[in-house]
Design a protein around this motif. Structure first.
Motif, mmCIF file in Angstrom:
data_model
loop_
_atom_site.group_PDB
_atom_site.id
_atom_site.type_symbol
_atom_site.label_atom_id
_atom_site.label_comp_id
_atom_site.label_asym_id
_atom_site.label_seq_id
_atom_site.Cartn_x
_atom_site.Cartn_y
_atom_site.Cartn_z
ATOM 1 N N UNK A 31 0.802 -1.175 0.014
ATOM 2 C CA UNK A 31 -0.091 -0.014 0.210
ATOM 3 C C UNK A 31 0.978 1.150 0.021
ATOM 4 N N UNK A 32 2.037 1.273 0.511
ATOM 5 C CA UNK A 32 2.854 2.620 0.531
ATOM 6 C C UNK A 32 3.402 2.582 -0.793
ATOM 7 N N UNK A 33 3.626 1.595 -1.541
ATOM 8 C CA UNK A 33 4.374 1.665 -2.896
ATOM 9 C C UNK A 33 3.210 2.256 -3.910
ATOM 10 N N UNK A 34 1.724 1.665 -3.694
ATOM 11 C CA UNK A 34 0.752 1.887 -4.516
ATOM 12 C C UNK A 34 0.308 3.123 -4.385
ATOM 13 N N UNK A 35 0.462 3.865 -3.143
ATOM 14 C CA UNK A 35 0.137 5.210 -2.759
ATOM 15 C C UNK A 35 1.043 6.149 -3.697
ATOM 16 N N UNK A 36 2.107 5.690 -4.008
ATOM 17 C CA UNK A 36 2.910 6.860 -5.034
ATOM 18 C C UNK A 36 2.781 6.485 -6.549
ATOM 19 N N UNK A 37 1.570 5.859 -6.897
ATOM 20 C CA UNK A 37 1.233 5.494 -8.110
ATOM 21 C C UNK A 37 0.123 5.973 -8.565
ATOM 22 N N UNK A 38 -0.236 5.964 -10.036
ATOM 23 C CA UNK A 38 -1.516 6.035 -10.567
ATOM 24 C C UNK A 38 -1.972 4.899 -11.064
ATOM 25 N N UNK A 39 -2.898 4.170 -10.600
ATOM 26 C CA UNK A 39 -3.324 2.780 -10.744
ATOM 27 C C UNK A 39 -4.660 2.405 -10.664
ATOM 28 N N UNK A 40 -5.516 1.764 -11.606
ATOM 29 C CA UNK A 40 -6.707 1.653 -11.753
ATOM 30 C C UNK A 40 -6.923 0.089 -11.659
ATOM 31 N N UNK A 41 -6.082 -0.527 -11.342
ATOM 32 C CA UNK A 41 -6.310 -2.153 -11.289
ATOM 33 C C UNK A 41 -6.342 -3.044 -12.553
ATOM 34 N N UNK A 42 -6.720 -1.942 -13.559
ATOM 35 C CA UNK A 42 -6.709 -2.563 -15.118
ATOM 36 C C UNK A 42 -5.412 -2.608 -15.575
ATOM 37 N N UNK A 43 -4.923 -1.210 -15.945
ATOM 38 C CA UNK A 43 -3.624 -0.847 -16.665
ATOM 39 C C UNK A 43 -2.406 -0.910 -15.743
ATOM 40 N N UNK A 44 -1.088 -0.868 -16.253
ATOM 41 C CA UNK A 44 -0.189 -1.023 -15.418
ATOM 42 C C UNK A 44 0.129 0.282 -14.548
ATOM 43 N N UNK A 45 0.303 0.001 -13.342
ATOM 44 C CA UNK A 45 0.688 1.329 -12.320
ATOM 45 C C UNK A 45 1.696 2.210 -13.064
ATOM 46 N N UNK A 46 1.410 3.466 -12.789
ATOM 47 C CA UNK A 46 2.497 4.567 -13.392
ATOM 48 C C UNK A 46 2.857 5.312 -12.092
ATOM 49 N N UNK A 47 4.351 5.433 -12.011
ATOM 50 C CA UNK A 47 4.939 5.976 -10.662
ATOM 51 C C UNK A 47 4.686 7.756 -10.857
ATOM 52 N N UNK A 48 4.004 8.067 -9.622
ATOM 53 C CA UNK A 48 3.879 9.574 -9.597
ATOM 54 C C UNK A 48 4.656 10.034 -8.500
ATOM 55 N N UNK A 49 4.988 9.240 -7.766
ATOM 56 C CA UNK A 49 5.736 9.808 -6.662
ATOM 57 C C UNK A 49 5.022 10.492 -5.403
ATOM 58 N N UNK A 50 5.068 11.828 -5.011
ATOM 59 C CA UNK A 50 4.154 12.282 -3.988
ATOM 60 C C UNK A 50 3.050 12.961 -4.663
ATOM 61 N N UNK A 51 3.047 13.005 -6.075
ATOM 62 C CA UNK A 51 1.724 13.705 -6.437
ATOM 63 C C UNK A 51 0.405 13.271 -5.886
ATOM 64 N N UNK A 52 0.063 12.200 -5.461
ATOM 65 C CA UNK A 52 -1.183 11.884 -5.026
ATOM 66 C C UNK A 52 -1.308 12.622 -3.779
#
Length: 298
Positions: A31-52
């Motif tokens: 969850x820590x890693x996922x919180x720094x990605x843009x992920x919709x469970x279908x496509x591959x997660x995109x790393x966004x860092x602290x943007x969220x």
């Protein structure tokens, strides 16, 4: 033989260790890693860092709305539930015939399904046909509150519904009351102390560990309101988002909007806020929580 016993111990612990890693430690790290990605469970997660986190703090109105609703509910509910639970426990502590039946009846609502109770209260708080407004009109209130349909009364409606389960905390208080040594009350009676002085100088100080426990659990419960808000106000949080509690907002972002990365970031902000509050409670507890034997002060 010692090595064989050690291997046997680890063998028996292995299922628990696997469960700890797979179902607790693993998801926490993920969850820590996922919180720094843009992920919709279908496509591959995109790393966004602290943007969220940046979007949450500076651009998301729903985030701040959920903070306000949750804090409003916490300020209203926690003191009310604690005081009413304590008052009810004092009544349940009286030695009267049939008291065990009353304790059982008052505790039962706290173990009922939260969804079932919420559905019941949706009917009771119906502004036109509900039993609550029917009683208020019978008492002479011409324009009773609209309850869940009103942004001003939505959160107080949830607090009113929460009073249904106050028997759970009352039982905890009751256990604390029955652990107070009766010799203290006898000595106070000999000294001429009345009921109020006994309550202030004996009951409250001796009950502070129980009060502290109920305070912590009540705060954590207030931060985690979801099922009640979902049933009472729907997925969008009722009228004008008046019931958009924090967990409901997080559920919307993760499962309605498909933003699992952003929802994970919301979850970690909640963990951080709850940790800060709990740490403050523990740091200040030494000033008002009394233990009969405190090793740090002995």
């Amino acid at each position: 033989m010692a090595r064989e016993e050690e291997r046997a111990a680890y063998l028996f612990l292995l299922p628990w260790l696997i469960g700890l890693v797979v179902f607790l430690i693993g998801p926490i790290i993920a969850s820590v890693i996922i919180s720094m990605t843009d992920w919709n469970l279908v496509s591959s997660p995109q790393w966004v860092g602290l943007a969220n986190y940046q979007e949450m703090l500076f651009d998301d109105r729903n985030f701040w709305q959920s903070i306000r609703v949750t804090l409003y509910y916490t300020v209203l509910s926690v003191p009310l539930f604690m005081v009413s639970g304590l008052g009810l426990s004092l009544l349940l502590n009286m030695r009267l015939k049939g008291m065990n039946w009353f304790r059982t009846l008052l505790y039962l609502p706290s173990v009922l399904s939260g969804v079932a109770v919420a559905v019941l209260w949706v009917s009771l708080l119906n502004p036109d046909l509900g039993a609550v407004n029917w009683v208020l009109r019978g008492l002479g209130v011409a324009n009773p509150p609209r309850w869940l349909s009103s942004p001003q009364w939505a959160v107080p409606s949830v607090v009113l519904m929460g009073m249904w389960g106050v028997g759970g905390s009352a039982i905890i208080y009751l256990a604390g009351l029955q652990n107070i040594p009766p010799q203290l009350y006898e000595a106070a009676t000999i000294d001429g102390a009345g009921a109020w002085r006994k309550f202030i100088h004996i009951t409250i100080p001796m009950l502070t560990p129980t009060l502290f426990f109920v305070l912590i659990t009540s705060l954590l419960g207030a931060f985690q309101v979801f099922d009640t808000a979902f049933v009472l106000g729907g997925s969008r949080g009722g009228t004008s988002g008046a019931l958009r509690f924090y967990l409901l907002n997080m559920w919307n972002e993760g499962f309605r909007n498909g933003r699992l990365g952003y929802a994970s970031a919301l979850a970690w902000v909640l963990v951080l806020l709850a940790t800060i509050v709990i740490m403050i409670m523990f740091r200040t507890s030494a000033r008002w929580v009394y233990y009969e034997h405190d090793a740090t002060k002995a």
